[in-house]
Design an enzyme around this catalytic site. Sequence first.
Site, short mmCIF file in Angstrom:
data_model
loop_
_atom_site.label_atom_id
_atom_site.label_comp_id
_atom_site.label_asym_id
_atom_site.label_seq_id
_atom_site.Cartn_x
_atom_site.Cartn_y
_atom_site.Cartn_z
N GLY A 1 0.77 -1.25 0.00
CA GLY A 1 0.00 0.00 0.00
C GLY A 1 0.79 1.29 0.00
N ASP B 1 -5.06 2.02 10.98
CA ASP B 1 -6.50 1.89 11.23
C ASP B 1 -6.69 1.40 12.67
OD1 ASP B 1 -9.24 1.66 10.79
OD2 ASP B 1 -9.10 -0.16 9.60
N LYS C 1 -6.45 6.81 10.80
CA LYS C 1 -7.85 6.68 11.22
C LYS C 1 -7.89 6.51 12.73
CE LYS C 1 -9.32 4.00 7.14
NZ LYS C 1 -10.01 2.72 6.80
N PHE D 1 -13.74 3.44 4.11
CA PHE D 1 -12.70 2.62 3.48
C PHE D 1 -12.22 3.35 2.24
CE2 PHE D 1 -10.85 -0.83 1.08
CZ PHE D 1 -10.24 -1.59 2.07
N ASP E 1 -5.38 -0.20 -2.05
CA ASP E 1 -6.29 -1.06 -2.81
C ASP E 1 -7.51 -1.51 -2.04
OD1 ASP E 1 -4.90 -2.90 -1.03
OD2 ASP E 1 -5.78 -4.49 -2.27
N ARG F 1 -5.30 0.69 -7.14
CA ARG F 1 -4.02 1.24 -6.68
C ARG F 1 -3.50 2.37 -7.56
NH1 ARG F 1 -1.93 -2.08 -2.60
NH2 ARG F 1 -2.31 -4.30 -2.91
P1 IMP Z 1 -4.76 -1.90 10.91
O1 IMP Z 1 -3.96 -3.10 11.32
O2 IMP Z 1 -6.22 -2.09 11.21
O3 IMP Z 1 -4.24 -0.61 11.48
O4 IMP Z 1 -4.73 -1.83 9.34
C1 IMP Z 1 -3.66 -1.35 8.69
C2 IMP Z 1 -3.60 -1.76 7.24
O5 IMP Z 1 -4.85 -2.19 6.71
C3 IMP Z 1 -3.22 -0.55 6.41
O6 IMP Z 1 -1.82 -0.39 6.38
C4 IMP Z 1 -3.82 -0.88 5.09
O7 IMP Z 1 -2.92 -1.66 4.34
C5 IMP Z 1 -5.06 -1.65 5.45
N1 IMP Z 1 -6.20 -0.72 5.48
C6 IMP Z 1 -6.75 -0.11 6.56
N2 IMP Z 1 -7.74 0.73 6.21
C7 IMP Z 1 -7.81 0.65 4.86
C8 IMP Z 1 -8.62 1.32 3.88
O8 IMP Z 1 -9.46 2.18 4.16
N3 IMP Z 1 -8.38 0.98 2.58
C9 IMP Z 1 -7.44 0.07 2.20
N4 IMP Z 1 -6.65 -0.56 3.08
C10 IMP Z 1 -6.84 -0.28 4.39
#
Ligand code: IMP
Length: 172
Positions: A42, A101, A129, A150, A157, A163
């Site tokens: 990403g 996130d 977020k 999202f 993606d 992407r």
């Molecule tokens: P976390 O472990 O919940 O903090 O998620 C982190 C990863 O999930 C990010 O680095 C992204 O690769 C993916 N992710 C989280 N939110 C989104 C989104 O809104 N769109 C796409 N990928 C996301």
Amino acid sequence: MAAELKLLFSQQEIAETVTKLAREISADYADKQLILIGVLKGAFVFLADLIRALTIPVEIEFIRIASYGAHKESSGEIKIKQDVEIVLEGKDVLVVEDIVDTGLSLTFLVDHLRRKNPSSLKVCALVDKRTRREIEAQVDYTGFVMDDGFIVGYGIDFNEEYRALPEIFVVS
Ligand code: IMP
Ligand code: MG
């Protein structure tokens, strides 16, 4: 039904944010030998723009962790798919992430990298977020803060799609 995309951050807003982040990072690491670790996949577009806006020399590495796959929610189970290939001991390291996130991925990643004994370890994320955190995770350089939703585009993606879009959109 096909996903609907709503523009969230324009190319100009992204460029201004990347420039602002690059200015801060260049100042903070002016007399250091910084290693940037891009989190695949990403963050690759963000990292590419960020390094070209920096005014200091940096070394680039990548790490790949298991992603959401076809899901919009983090499984909480994270794996290193491809590790960094250089020694981080005694080095100044900055992790470059697309989105933080729940914080689960970043926490796992930071714990993993800390075991390699870098002399400093900080995090730069394009999108934070914050309100969605399930675990405390520190972001030192933040591009955009958003609440729910999202997003796709600019390297980010949904199920490997979108992407290549130059802007960031919310999927509805
Ligand atoms: P976390 O472990 O919940 O903090 O998620 C982190 C990863 O999930 C990010 O680095 C992204 O690769 C993916 N992710 C989280 N939110 C989104 C989104 O809104 N769109 C796409 N990928 C996301
Ligand atoms: Mg990511």
